[in-house]
Design an enzyme around this catalytic site. Structure first.
Site, PDB file in Angstrom:
ATOM      1  N   ASN A 155      23.035  -3.658 -57.568  1.00 49.50           N
ATOM      2  CA  ASN A 155      23.777  -4.933 -57.546  1.00 49.50           C
ATOM      3  C   ASN A 155      24.035  -5.511 -56.002  1.00 49.50           C
ATOM      4  O   ASN A 155      23.960  -6.613 -55.962  1.00 49.50           O
ATOM      5  CB  ASN A 155      25.068  -4.649 -58.071  1.00 49.50           C
ATOM      6  CG  ASN A 155      26.315  -3.554 -57.126  1.00 49.50           C
ATOM      7  OD1 ASN A 155      25.420  -2.928 -56.679  1.00 49.50           O
ATOM      8  ND2 ASN A 155      27.415  -3.447 -57.647  1.00 49.50           N
ATOM      9  N   PRO A 179      16.251   3.803 -53.721  1.00 47.54           N
ATOM     10  CA  PRO A 179      17.113   2.644 -54.093  1.00 47.54           C
ATOM     11  C   PRO A 179      16.979   2.736 -55.893  1.00 47.54           C
ATOM     12  O   PRO A 179      16.231   3.215 -56.364  1.00 47.54           O
ATOM     13  CB  PRO A 179      16.452   1.312 -53.864  1.00 47.54           C
ATOM     14  CG  PRO A 179      14.881   1.841 -53.358  1.00 47.54           C
ATOM     15  CD  PRO A 179      15.061   3.465 -53.237  1.00 47.54           C
ATOM     16  N   GLY A 232      27.321   4.134 -57.103  1.00 49.21           N
ATOM     17  CA  GLY A 232      26.729   3.925 -58.522  1.00 49.21           C
ATOM     18  C   GLY A 232      27.939   4.223 -59.287  1.00 49.21           C
ATOM     19  O   GLY A 232      29.152   4.236 -59.295  1.00 49.21           O
ATOM     20  N   CYS A 288      31.533  -3.722 -58.089  1.00 55.66           N
ATOM     21  CA  CYS A 288      32.623  -2.476 -58.330  1.00 55.66           C
ATOM     22  C   CYS A 288      33.936  -2.823 -57.966  1.00 55.66           C
ATOM     23  O   CYS A 288      34.678  -2.190 -58.483  1.00 55.66           O
ATOM     24  CB  CYS A 288      32.236  -1.017 -57.621  1.00 55.66           C
ATOM     25  SG  CYS A 288      31.682  -1.215 -55.848  1.00 55.66           S
TER      26      CYS A 288
HETATM   27  P1  ADP Z   1      24.706   1.292 -62.326  1.00 56.54           P
HETATM   28  O1  ADP Z   1      25.605   1.122 -63.491  1.00 56.54           O
HETATM   29  O2  ADP Z   1      25.313   0.547 -60.996  1.00 56.54           O
HETATM   30  O3  ADP Z   1      23.421   1.148 -62.547  1.00 56.54           O
HETATM   31  P2  ADP Z   1      23.972   3.896 -62.115  1.00 56.54           P
HETATM   32  O4  ADP Z   1      24.851   5.114 -61.546  1.00 56.54           O
HETATM   33  O5  ADP Z   1      23.456   4.148 -63.404  1.00 56.54           O
HETATM   34  O6  ADP Z   1      25.027   2.971 -61.803  1.00 56.54           O
HETATM   35  O7  ADP Z   1      22.802   3.619 -60.993  1.00 56.54           O
HETATM   36  C1  ADP Z   1      22.813   3.860 -59.805  1.00 56.54           C
HETATM   37  C2  ADP Z   1      21.825   4.749 -58.976  1.00 56.54           C
HETATM   38  O8  ADP Z   1      21.796   5.936 -59.507  1.00 56.54           O
HETATM   39  C3  ADP Z   1      20.357   3.921 -59.409  1.00 56.54           C
HETATM   40  O9  ADP Z   1      19.556   4.206 -58.184  1.00 56.54           O
HETATM   41  C4  ADP Z   1      19.748   4.826 -60.320  1.00 56.54           C
HETATM   42  O10 ADP Z   1      18.531   4.858 -60.568  1.00 56.54           O
HETATM   43  C5  ADP Z   1      20.720   6.046 -60.111  1.00 56.54           C
HETATM   44  N1  ADP Z   1      20.499   7.251 -61.314  1.00 56.54           N
HETATM   45  C6  ADP Z   1      21.048   7.025 -62.406  1.00 56.54           C
HETATM   46  N2  ADP Z   1      21.102   7.982 -63.325  1.00 56.54           N
HETATM   47  C7  ADP Z   1      20.528   8.958 -62.294  1.00 56.54           C
HETATM   48  C8  ADP Z   1      20.483  10.485 -62.423  1.00 56.54           C
HETATM   49  N3  ADP Z   1      21.032  10.930 -63.717  1.00 56.54           N
HETATM   50  N4  ADP Z   1      20.105  10.869 -61.326  1.00 56.54           N
HETATM   51  C9  ADP Z   1      20.056  10.556 -60.272  1.00 56.54           C
HETATM   52  N5  ADP Z   1      20.290   9.191 -60.163  1.00 56.54           N
HETATM   53  C10 ADP Z   1      20.427   8.414 -61.052  1.00 56.54           C
END
Ligand code: ADP
Length: 482
Positions: A155, A179, A232, A288
């Site tokens: 975002n 990222p 995140g 957020c």
């Molecule tokens: P959003 O809802 O903002 O997409 P996420 O938490 O899904 O939030 O994603 C935020 C970051 O976390 C991104 O860089 C995404 O690739 C990463 N991400 C999502 N799932 C995992 C995971 N299981 N392990 C590590 N990183 C993750």
């Protein structure tokens, strides 16, 4: 994409000062039209490992620079980012969708953290203290924690990286970030500028790939990493926090929110409406800290709703590259599906759509700017972070009632209140259980201020003198036989 510096458009990770390639690639799509923006090399497991090891080796040299030298390099990065503002914004709009003016603003906002921490590096002071034993002296040093790993969201593809990296590098740490796979290009452009600025190889690394889980596992469990910083969602944050426990890493977690916005009967309605528009519709509601539940005192409810409706219907939805557009697409169809489900369920339970309420047909992930009224605490839209351009409005009758409702969430990131009563301001500042409280203001964040949440919104702070503490450890030195 027509950039004045095409070298900013990269197609693979930066590790130890080298641009990496791989046989496997993934594509980045423009959320405004589904077009492919770029094809990017997936980072491999071994390449991430080598990045972590390189970051570890880079520490000694980075920490051997004196504070003027380190600060000068960071200031050069800051200048280069500002000079490339237009290109960086064009890249961001193409991969993320936000309107060009917001993208230009984000580039400056992120760069300001570098400036702030380049200056703060001079004030990483220690302490001397009297100890209660003769012949001994005590001192306290504040030392860089070491290698920092980070995972950032889509975002704010630039600022979420710079908020972390600026404080980490200023403290004397090295940094490796993954990222979001949806917005890797902004991160890679910052990496190119870090090389141009003279940040030594291995000090700032960016690894890009779609296997978030596998990369994330390395970044949260590798023993050479001292600290992990995440922005995140709360469920992913909880999982990563657990992974960090295996090697007892220091952690900073900027997780989800469910921000209350409260317009009291004594508010200045012009200020309140401006605050609602800023905190709700910025980035199409995908932040957020976006106002998620708008509580409006019953005595001003109908006037508030009709004034907000006028503003919302003036919003121009479209491709962020077009000058008049101020609401871009949502990041992906999944995000639209979630918003649709929340709105439809609320309507099914009695909420009323004042305007919007539907996905927009055609290419791109667009959702109409929406207002719904009559929202109640039993609806999912009250409990869930909407992450879309939907203002959900709830009437209230008394201060005590609204504070109770506002705090009725497991989240605790940001809150907003609009009132002209200074005594009430003081009470709200103490009683709202959120890391941040905006009074008569819908946009709070700036480099001097501690951004962060309580409860399940996370831990740690980004910004201000508090932000650098997250990248420093406290070391006690006892000198005997004096
Ligand atoms: P959003 O809802 O903002 O997409 P996420 O938490 O899904 O939030 O994603 C935020 C970051 O976390 C991104 O860089 C995404 O690739 C990463 N991400 C999502 N799932 C995992 C995971 N299981 N392990 C590590 N990183 C993750």
């Amino acid at each position: 994409m027509e950039l004045s510096n095409p070298a900013l458009l990269k197609s693979g990770s930066l590790v130890n000062g080298e641009w990496l390639t791989n046989d496997h690639q993934f594509v980045v799509e423009n959320p405004a039209n589904g077009n492919i923006v770029a094809s990017i090399n997936e980072v491999s497991h071994e390449q991430v490992e080598s990045g972590i090891e390189g970051a570890s080796q880079a520490l000694a040299h980075w920490q051997s620079l004196n504070v003027d030298e380190r600060s000068a390099i960071l200031m050069k990065w800051h200048r280069l980012i500002l000079a490339a503002q237009n290109d960086l914004a064009l890249i961001m709009v193409a991969e993320q969708g936000k309107p060009m003016t917001e993208a230009m603003g984000e580039v400056v906002y992120g760069a300001k953290y570098i400036q702030w921490y380049a200056e703060e590096a001079r004030r990483i002071n220690g302490d001397l203290m009297p100890v209660n034993q003769s012949g001994k002296r005590g001192l306290v040093l504040r030392r860089p924690v070491g290698v920092v790993s980070a995972i950032t969201p889509w975002n704010f593809p630039s600022a979420m990286i710079l908020r972390k990296a600026s404080a980490a590098l200023a403290a004397g740490c090295s940094f490796i970030v993954k990222p979001s796979e949806l917005t890797p290009l902004s991160a890679l452009a910052l990496a190119q500028l870090s090389l141009d600025a003279g940040i030594p190889a291995g000090v700032f690394n960016v690894v890009v790939g779609t296997n978030a889980q596998a990369i994330g596992e390395l970044l949260t469990t590798h023993p050479a990493i001292a600290k992990f910083s995440f922005t995140g969602s709360t469920p992913v944050g909880k999982k990563l926090l657990q992974q960090c426990a295996s090697t007892v890493k220091k952690t900073s977690m900027e997780l989800g929110g469910n921000a209350p916005y409260i317009a009291f009967e004594d508010c200045d309605l012009d200020v309140a409406i401006k605050g609602a528009m800023g905190s709700k519709f910025r980035n199409s509601g995908q932040t957020c800290v976006c106002a998620n539940r708008l509580f409006v005192h019953r005595s001003i409810y109908s006037e508030f709703v009709s004034r907000l409706e006028k503003k919302v219907t003036e919003l121009r939805v479209g491709d962020g590259h077009q000058a008049e557009v101020n609401i871009g697409p949502l990041i992906e169809q999944k995000a639209i599906d979630k918003v649709t489900e929340l709105v439809d369920q609320a309507v099914g339970l009695g909420a009323k759509v004042i305007c919007g309420g539907k996905q927009i047909d055609g290419p791109g992930n667009f959702y109409q700017p929406t207002i719904i009224t009559g929202v109640t605490p039993d609806m999912d839209i009250f409990k869930t972070e909407i992450f879309g351009p939907v203002a959900s409005i709830i009437p209230f009758d008394s201060e005590d009632e609204v504070i109770r409702l506002a705090n009725q969430t497991e989240y605790g990131l940001c809150s907003y209140a609009f009132t002209e009563d200074m005594r009430r301001v003081w009470r709200l500042s103490e009683k709202l259980q959120f890391g941040m409280v905006g009074i008569n203001e819908g946009v709070l964040s700036n480099p001097a201020a501690p951004f962060g949440g309580v409860k399940e919104s996370g831990m740690g702070r980004e910004g201000g003198r508090w932000g650098i503490d997250d990248y420093l450890e406290t070391r006690y030195v006892c000198i005997g036989d004096v």
